[in-house]
Design a protein around this motif. Structure first.
Motif, PDB file in Angstrom:
ATOM      1  N   TRP A 100      11.203  50.236  47.719  1.00 23.40           N
ATOM      2  CA  TRP A 100      12.391  49.401  47.937  1.00 23.40           C
ATOM      3  C   TRP A 100      12.568  49.105  49.427  1.00 23.40           C
ATOM      4  N   PHE A 101      12.392  50.116  50.250  1.00 23.35           N
ATOM      5  CA  PHE A 101      12.589  49.926  51.684  1.00 23.35           C
ATOM      6  C   PHE A 101      11.562  48.953  52.251  1.00 23.35           C
ATOM      7  N   GLY A 102      10.391  48.881  51.652  1.00 21.81           N
ATOM      8  CA  GLY A 102       9.407  47.888  52.086  1.00 21.81           C
ATOM      9  C   GLY A 102       9.927  46.474  51.926  1.00 21.81           C
ATOM     10  N   ALA A 103      10.654  46.222  50.826  1.00 22.96           N
ATOM     11  CA  ALA A 103      11.256  44.894  50.628  1.00 22.96           C
ATOM     12  C   ALA A 103      12.357  44.651  51.650  1.00 22.96           C
ATOM     13  N   PHE A 104      13.139  45.682  51.963  1.00 25.94           N
ATOM     14  CA  PHE A 104      14.183  45.570  52.991  1.00 25.94           C
ATOM     15  C   PHE A 104      13.570  45.216  54.342  1.00 25.94           C
ATOM     16  N   LYS A 105      12.530  45.929  54.713  1.00 21.67           N
ATOM     17  CA  LYS A 105      11.854  45.681  55.999  1.00 21.67           C
ATOM     18  C   LYS A 105      11.261  44.274  56.046  1.00 21.67           C
ATOM     19  N   ASP A 106      10.641  43.852  54.959  1.00 18.79           N
ATOM     20  CA  ASP A 106      10.032  42.522  54.923  1.00 18.79           C
ATOM     21  C   ASP A 106      11.076  41.427  55.081  1.00 18.79           C
ATOM     22  N   ALA A 107      12.232  41.570  54.411  1.00 16.37           N
ATOM     23  CA  ALA A 107      13.299  40.578  54.539  1.00 16.37           C
ATOM     24  C   ALA A 107      13.768  40.478  55.986  1.00 16.37           C
ATOM     25  N   HIS A 108      13.944  41.622  56.637  1.00 16.29           N
ATOM     26  CA  HIS A 108      14.356  41.620  58.042  1.00 16.29           C
ATOM     27  C   HIS A 108      13.307  40.959  58.933  1.00 16.29           C
ATOM     28  N   ASP A 109      12.066  41.311  58.716  1.00 18.70           N
ATOM     29  CA  ASP A 109      11.006  40.741  59.554  1.00 18.70           C
ATOM     30  C   ASP A 109      10.919  39.223  59.376  1.00 18.70           C
ATOM     31  N   ARG A 110      11.016  38.769  58.135  1.00 24.12           N
ATOM     32  CA  ARG A 110      10.958  37.325  57.883  1.00 24.12           C
ATOM     33  C   ARG A 110      12.131  36.599  58.531  1.00 24.12           C
ATOM     34  N   LEU A 111      13.299  37.216  58.490  1.00 21.09           N
ATOM     35  CA  LEU A 111      14.487  36.592  59.079  1.00 21.09           C
ATOM     36  C   LEU A 111      14.351  36.520  60.599  1.00 21.09           C
ATOM     37  N   ARG A 112      13.959  37.608  61.227  1.00 23.75           N
ATOM     38  CA  ARG A 112      13.842  37.615  62.693  1.00 23.75           C
ATOM     39  C   ARG A 112      12.714  36.721  63.176  1.00 23.75           C
ATOM     40  N   GLU A 113      11.659  36.605  62.364  1.00 27.38           N
ATOM     41  CA  GLU A 113      10.455  35.888  62.796  1.00 27.38           C
ATOM     42  C   GLU A 113      10.346  34.503  62.157  1.00 27.38           C
ATOM     43  N   VAL A 114      11.492  33.930  61.784  1.00 28.24           N
ATOM     44  CA  VAL A 114      11.501  32.639  61.105  1.00 28.24           C
ATOM     45  C   VAL A 114      11.107  31.501  62.038  1.00 28.24           C
ATOM     46  N   GLY A 115      11.162  31.722  63.344  1.00 30.13           N
ATOM     47  CA  GLY A 115      10.698  30.715  64.305  1.00 30.13           C
ATOM     48  C   GLY A 115      11.718  29.657  64.658  1.00 30.13           C
ATOM     49  N   LYS A 116      12.942  29.822  64.187  1.00 33.19           N
ATOM     50  CA  LYS A 116      14.038  28.873  64.472  1.00 33.19           C
ATOM     51  C   LYS A 116      15.298  29.673  64.728  1.00 33.19           C
ATOM     52  N   PRO A 117      16.263  29.108  65.445  1.00 30.49           N
ATOM     53  CA  PRO A 117      17.523  29.825  65.652  1.00 30.49           C
ATOM     54  C   PRO A 117      18.201  30.153  64.323  1.00 30.49           C
ATOM     55  N   THR A 118      18.758  31.348  64.242  1.00 34.15           N
ATOM     56  CA  THR A 118      19.462  31.798  63.041  1.00 34.15           C
ATOM     57  C   THR A 118      20.914  32.081  63.402  1.00 34.15           C
ATOM     58  N   LEU A 119      21.796  31.694  62.504  1.00 37.05           N
ATOM     59  CA  LEU A 119      23.233  31.813  62.734  1.00 37.05           C
ATOM     60  C   LEU A 119      23.877  32.497  61.545  1.00 37.05           C
ATOM     61  N   THR A 157      12.300  26.546  72.132  1.00 32.13           N
ATOM     62  CA  THR A 157      13.301  27.452  71.569  1.00 32.13           C
ATOM     63  C   THR A 157      12.640  28.621  70.845  1.00 32.13           C
ATOM     64  N   ARG A 158      11.574  28.323  70.107  1.00 34.22           N
ATOM     65  CA  ARG A 158      10.881  29.398  69.385  1.00 34.22           C
ATOM     66  C   ARG A 158      10.356  30.464  70.354  1.00 34.22           C
ATOM     67  N   TYR A 159       9.785  30.020  71.449  1.00 33.27           N
ATOM     68  CA  TYR A 159       9.234  30.992  72.402  1.00 33.27           C
ATOM     69  C   TYR A 159      10.343  31.713  73.165  1.00 33.27           C
ATOM     70  N   ALA A 160      11.436  31.016  73.442  1.00 31.70           N
ATOM     71  CA  ALA A 160      12.581  31.674  74.083  1.00 31.70           C
ATOM     72  C   ALA A 160      13.123  32.784  73.182  1.00 31.70           C
ATOM     73  N   ARG A 161      13.214  32.507  71.881  1.00 30.49           N
ATOM     74  CA  ARG A 161      13.673  33.533  70.933  1.00 30.49           C
ATOM     75  C   ARG A 161      12.724  34.729  70.934  1.00 30.49           C
ATOM     76  N   GLN A 162      11.431  34.454  70.991  1.00 27.28           N
ATOM     77  CA  GLN A 162      10.460  35.541  70.985  1.00 27.28           C
ATOM     78  C   GLN A 162      10.686  36.473  72.169  1.00 27.28           C
ATOM     79  N   HIS A 163      10.969  35.911  73.329  1.00 30.36           N
ATOM     80  CA  HIS A 163      11.233  36.750  74.504  1.00 30.36           C
ATOM     81  C   HIS A 163      12.576  37.459  74.391  1.00 30.36           C
ATOM     82  N   LEU A 164      13.586  36.756  73.903  1.00 30.08           N
ATOM     83  CA  LEU A 164      14.896  37.387  73.738  1.00 30.08           C
ATOM     84  C   LEU A 164      14.845  38.537  72.746  1.00 30.08           C
ATOM     85  N   ASN A 165      13.932  38.456  71.789  1.00 34.49           N
ATOM     86  CA  ASN A 165      13.819  39.496  70.772  1.00 34.49           C
ATOM     87  C   ASN A 165      13.035  40.720  71.237  1.00 34.49           C
TER      88      ASN A 165
END
Length: 269
Positions: free
Chosen positions: A98-117, A223-231
């Motif tokens: 179950w935690f693997g699915a939790f981790k994957d959802a987080h990773d996909r959200l953070r690494e979506v490549g666009k600003p998230t709000l 913006t995508r690269y700026a997010r990568q550095h901010l993260n």
């Protein structure tokens, strides 16, 4: 299910999502956590659907901004403890999956490549706060609150809170939030830097749209690269700890403390 031959986005209607609502209205995509009957508590299906939606939107060049919100009166109250009690308590191997699915959802959200709000439309508890912290920006209604409850329910909030709260609000405030398990009103969350804006409910959509329009005007590659550095610091803290947390929390599910705590919580409901 047939895997795609290339990273091509799909019409949201082609997904058979049951726990989220996924919509595209370029330049915006909206993902709504859609289990209002349990205050949008996430189960395995919701986590999987969130990951798939984020993957799809990462492939869609017409989308510049992703909005994450909740249906009903809550943003999200974290994990669905009722499903936990039946499916994962006392079953370390199943919890680890179950935690693997939790981790994957987080990773996909953070690494979506666009600003998230994060559009925080209501109460935001536990893993719900971890989801909103995973977003770049957050707007919150003024009557809502943020709270962590892990030390009361037998689950260390190591899916984002212990990693990111010290970065966002400082060490002492992070300890206050995690260890005291007290409600953090919206205005205090704004003051402490947990969210960017707090507005009355009637003004929430207008403020979200204003930020979406501003973000959508920015250059997407830059913006995508700026997010990568901010993260950087968030990613560093996450990747240094998350797999250890996955294993430890899985083993802890076989111990008496979380089993008794969740049993008492469910008996009170």
């Amino acid at each position: 299910m047939t895997e795609p031959e290339r990273p091509e986005p799909r019409d949201p209607a082609s997904f058979d999502f049951q726990s989220i609502v996924y919509e595209k209205a370029p330049p915006r995509a909206t993902i709504t956590l859609n289990r209002p009957e349990v205050l949008n508590a996430f189960d395995f299906r919701m986590l999987r659907e969130l990951a798939r939606a984020c993957e799809d939107v990462s492939w869609d060049d017409s989308i510049r901004v992703v909005v994450l919100t909740g249906a009903g009166r809550a943003f999200c109250v974290g994990a669905d403890l009722k499903s936990w009690s039946g499916e994962y308590l006392g079953k370390p191997n199943e919890y680890w999956k179950w935690f693997g699915a939790f981790k994957d959802a987080h990773d996909r959200l953070r690494e979506v490549g666009k600003p998230t709000l994060a559009r925080i439309n209501g109460i935001c508890v536990g893993g719900g706060n971890e989801l909103q912290m995973a977003c770049d920006l957050a707007v919150m209604v003024d009557e809502a609150f943020i709270r962590h409850v892990g030390p009361e329910h037998g689950s260390v909030p190591a899916g984002g809170a212990t990693q990111w709260l010290p970065i966002m609000v400082g060490d002492r405030r992070a300890r206050e939030i995690v260890l005291l398990c007290e409600e953090i009103p919206a205005r205090k969350a704004e003051e402490w830097g947990l969210v960017n804006r707090v507005v009355p409910a009637a003004e929430l959509d207008a403020e979200v749209e204003r930020l979406v329009e501003s973000l959508a005007r920015k250059l997407p590659q830059t913006t995508r690269y700026a997010r990568q550095h901010l993260n950087f610091w968030r990613d560093f803290a996450w990747h240094q700890t998350i797999n250890h947390a996955r294993d430890w929390l899985a083993l802890s599910m076989a111990t008496e403390e979380p089993q008794e705590a969740i049993k008492k919580f469910l008996e009170k409901k």
